[in-house]
Design an enzyme around this catalytic site. Structure first.
Site, PDB file in Angstrom:
ATOM      1  N   GLN A  78     -27.324 -39.064 -36.591  1.00 29.28           N
ATOM      2  CA  GLN A  78     -26.113 -39.195 -35.777  1.00 29.28           C
ATOM      3  C   GLN A  78     -26.173 -40.410 -34.861  1.00 29.28           C
ATOM      4  OE1 GLN A  78     -27.884 -36.313 -36.103  1.00 29.28           O
ATOM      5  NE2 GLN A  78     -26.586 -34.510 -35.942  1.00 29.28           N
TER       6      GLN A  78
ATOM      7  N   ASP B 167     -24.962 -28.649 -26.295  1.00 32.93           N
ATOM      8  CA  ASP B 167     -24.196 -27.713 -27.117  1.00 32.93           C
ATOM      9  C   ASP B 167     -24.014 -26.363 -26.427  1.00 32.93           C
ATOM     10  OD1 ASP B 167     -23.837 -28.855 -30.126  1.00 32.93           O
ATOM     11  OD2 ASP B 167     -25.583 -29.701 -29.144  1.00 32.93           O
TER      12      ASP B 167
ATOM     13  N   ARG C   5     -18.533 -32.523 -36.197  1.00 30.99           N
ATOM     14  CA  ARG C   5     -19.688 -31.990 -35.488  1.00 30.99           C
ATOM     15  C   ARG C   5     -19.584 -32.416 -34.032  1.00 30.99           C
ATOM     16  NH1 ARG C   5     -20.636 -36.291 -34.119  1.00 30.99           N
ATOM     17  NH2 ARG C   5     -22.268 -35.444 -32.808  1.00 30.99           N
ATOM     18  N   GLY C   6     -20.444 -31.826 -33.218  1.00 30.59           N
ATOM     19  CA  GLY C   6     -20.312 -31.994 -31.781  1.00 30.59           C
ATOM     20  C   GLY C   6     -19.630 -30.764 -31.226  1.00 30.59           C
ATOM     21  N   ALA C   7     -20.201 -30.184 -30.176  1.00 25.16           N
ATOM     22  CA  ALA C   7     -19.749 -28.884 -29.689  1.00 25.16           C
ATOM     23  C   ALA C   7     -18.259 -28.842 -29.382  1.00 25.16           C
ATOM     24  CB  ALA C   7     -20.552 -28.485 -28.449  1.00 25.16           C
TER      25      ALA C   7
END
Length: 358
Positions: free
Chosen positions: A205, A246, A54-56
């Site tokens: 997160q 994002d 995850r994470g853009a």
């Protein structure tokens, strides 16, 4: 400074080796560090949708390698493999709709496919392009870390107490991290005394990932409940809120982890400076404002359960995972192309017109 940052790289979430993509399973952190091997584009898409990665930026890098895996499979099948590959592009694009970097990386892979020359090995070319996307993200992270640290020095160069939200570190990128990259760089220069990390419900997160990363760096960190942030600004001398993004619209509105908007409102009230750190690939100049950004919603069980166990009353629930922070609440957007203070449409357009950092 660059050498110090390189020496401080201790965490990575993405590894391409032995013709497969290996992803550090972020669902298991911090209890265990386990890697998931993805051998197909469908497996990569499932890992993205399932929050393994995850994470853009990490999503974009992973999707690029997913295209490599898809191309190998389609090419081996023969026929019009390029046309067949479009189905794999669609599966990857649908995995997480809000992050701009996902579509950016897929478009770059598609463009490389279209630029193939006669006699060129398409599989080798696509693998090289994915590796270049990965490397460029790492380089962008290092540049942003230095620029963000310089911005902190410019405005308040003494010891800082900062607050961050979500996870915008090495786990969320192909390299050093965005928001956490800046915090790391500022800490290396003796400018950050303490970090408060919002727990960031419902996926935690902050408490699971950000705290884990900062502990690896020996940076003092305390986890706080999301609802404690305004109180901490009022009582703990917080001087900066530093977050990732994002997607950033052309006018400077930012789509970020749910809870970012309320942090910006609280920061404005308490005269705490608000910094967004994201690469230029997160800036979507085709989207006029935050009102036009599709915001992902996820299964309400993520909100009602914890670790697979029921946590809440069986009431109705709503689980948006991103919100929009208006540009007028943001003090600065830091990218690898430079810094935009008090962002608006004209300033972002000027930034995006640059080919290199000035």
């Amino acid at each position: 400074m660059r050498e110090q940052l390189l020496a401080a790289e201790k965490v990575k979430a993405i590894d391409w080796r032995e013709d497969a993509l290996y992803l550090l399973d972020q669902r298991a952190l911090p209890r265990q560090e386990s890697w998931l091997a993805c051998g197909t584009a469908a497996a990569v898409a499932e890992a993205i949708a399932g929050m393994v990665v995850r994470g853009a930026q990490a999503i974009g890098v992973s999707a690029a390698y997913g295209v490599v895996l898809a191309a190998r499979a389609r090419h081996a099948q023969g026929g019009d493999w390029r046309a067949a590959l479009e189905a794999d592009f669609a599966v990857l694009a649908a995995a997480r709709p809000t992050a701009a970097n996902l579509c950016w990386a897929l478009n770059r892979m598609r463009e490389r496919l279209q630029r193939l020359k006669s006699g060129e090995d398409p599989l080798r070319a696509l693998e090289a392009e994915a590796a270049a996307i990965h490397l460029s993200d790492r380089e962008a992270n290092l540049t942003m870390a230095q620029l963000g640290a310089e911005l902190i020095r410019k405005h308040q160069g003494n010891l800082q107490t900062v607050l961050t939200h979500g996870n915008a570190g090495a786990l969320a990128t192909g390299g050093f991290g965005t928001a956490l990259g800046v915090i790391r760089a500022a800490h290396l220069e003796g400018m950050v005394e303490h970090v408060y990390a919002d727990e960031t419900r419902p996926w935690l997160q902050g408490s699971r990932l950000t705290a884990w990363e900062l502990l690896h760096e020996n940076i003092p960190v305390s986890v706080i409940a999301d609802s404690a942030a305004a109180h901490m600004m009022r009582t703990k001398g917080i001087t900066w809120v530093i977050v990732g993004a994002d997607r950033i619209a052309a006018n400077g509105d930012v789509a970020g982890k749910i809870g970012t908007y309320q942090l910006a409102v609280a920061a404005m009230h308490h005269a705490v400076r608000f910094m967004v750190v994201a690469p230029s690939s997160s800036i979507d100049m085709d989207t006029d404002s935050g009102d036009d950004i599709l915001l992902e919603e996820r299964d309400v069980r993520e909100l009602l359960d914890l670790g697979g166990q029921p946590l809440a009353a069986e009431a109705g629930a709503f689980n948006p995972v991103f919100d929009i922070t208006p540009a007028d609440l943001i003090d600065a957007i830091v990218t690898e192309k430079g810094i935009v203070e008090r962002p608006d449409t004209a300033r972002l357009a000027q930034l995006m017109s640059r080919k290199h950092l000035h």
